[in-house]
Design an enzyme around this catalytic site. Structure first.
Site, PDB file in Angstrom:
ATOM      1  N   CYS A 119      -0.578   4.175   3.235  1.00  0.00           N
ATOM      2  CA  CYS A 119       0.153   3.872   3.649  1.00  0.00           C
ATOM      3  C   CYS A 119       1.555   4.738   5.001  1.00  0.00           C
ATOM      4  O   CYS A 119       1.857   4.274   5.588  1.00  0.00           O
ATOM      5  CB  CYS A 119      -0.013   2.464   4.153  1.00  0.00           C
ATOM      6  SG  CYS A 119      -1.155   1.245   4.083  1.00  0.00           S
TER       7      CYS A 119
ATOM      8  N   CYS B 213       1.287  -1.506  -0.286  1.00  0.00           N
ATOM      9  CA  CYS B 213       0.053  -0.290   0.227  1.00  0.00           C
ATOM     10  C   CYS B 213       0.678   1.528  -0.069  1.00  0.00           C
ATOM     11  O   CYS B 213       1.363   1.456   0.556  1.00  0.00           O
ATOM     12  CB  CYS B 213      -0.816   0.371   0.990  1.00  0.00           C
ATOM     13  SG  CYS B 213      -1.942   1.550   1.740  1.00  0.00           S
TER      14      CYS B 213
END
Length: 180
Positions: free
Chosen positions: A106, A103
């Protein structure tokens, strides 16, 4: 009908392939089966020499090792085994980031949370992160359907849920709301 093995794509972060997934030595691309291609962030095709340079840089970085300070701030990684001890049983508010290794957003959220953790000492608020891919049962039990998601707990109960990449002020406002 004969089956043909396809080459595995190169990892975009390190430009390497796993040897267990390499095509057979007798593999010959045809006009119907094309070899994998690696593109740069700008969309241009990377040459073999560019891929080799990237591999070399990655190997050099991994050999260098990481140095970390034991008193450094930031989120501590927790597992499902420590969830009850560190989050549910905590006597101070706890901010938990649900993330995964693939991700991109993230990483941005993690930087923001690390900034915030420097403003608050470990006695007022605790900061943790948990990999949602490795511990899906925790993510599911708290309604985490998208990542990155940041949950705020107070007295073992989920009091705030923030999904996506948000400004630092949103996280700070949520923390300040539940500090006693």
């Amino acid at each position: 009908m004969a089956t043909t093995a396809y080459p595995t794509p190169i990892c975009l972060s390190c430009a390497t392939t796993s040897s267990s997934f390499l095509p057979p030595s007798n593999f010959k691309p045809t006009k119907h089966v094309k070899p994998f291609l690696l593109f740069s962030a700008s969309g241009s095709l990377l040459s073999d020499s560019a891929i080799k340079r990237k591999r070399r840089r990655t190997r050099q970085r991994s050999r260098a090792g990481k140095v970390s300070c034991s008193s450094s701030h930031g989120s501590e990684t927790i597992t499902a085994c420590g969830w009850n001890e560190y989050v549910v049983s905590s006597d101070v508010p706890v901010l938990v980031e649900f993330w995964t290794s693939w991700c991109g957003p993230c990483v941005m959220v993690r930087r923001i949370i690390e900034e915030i953790s420097q403003d608050y000492d470990g006695e007022r608020v605790r900061f943790y992160k948990i990999d949602a891919d490795e511990y899906p049962q925790i993510a599911t039990s708290y309604g985490v359907e998208q990542i990155p998601t940041v949950l705020l707990f107070k007295d073992g109960d989920k009091v705030e849920s923030m999904t996506g990449t948000l400004p630092k002020s949103v996280y700070v406002k949520a923390i300040e709301k539940y500090l006693c």
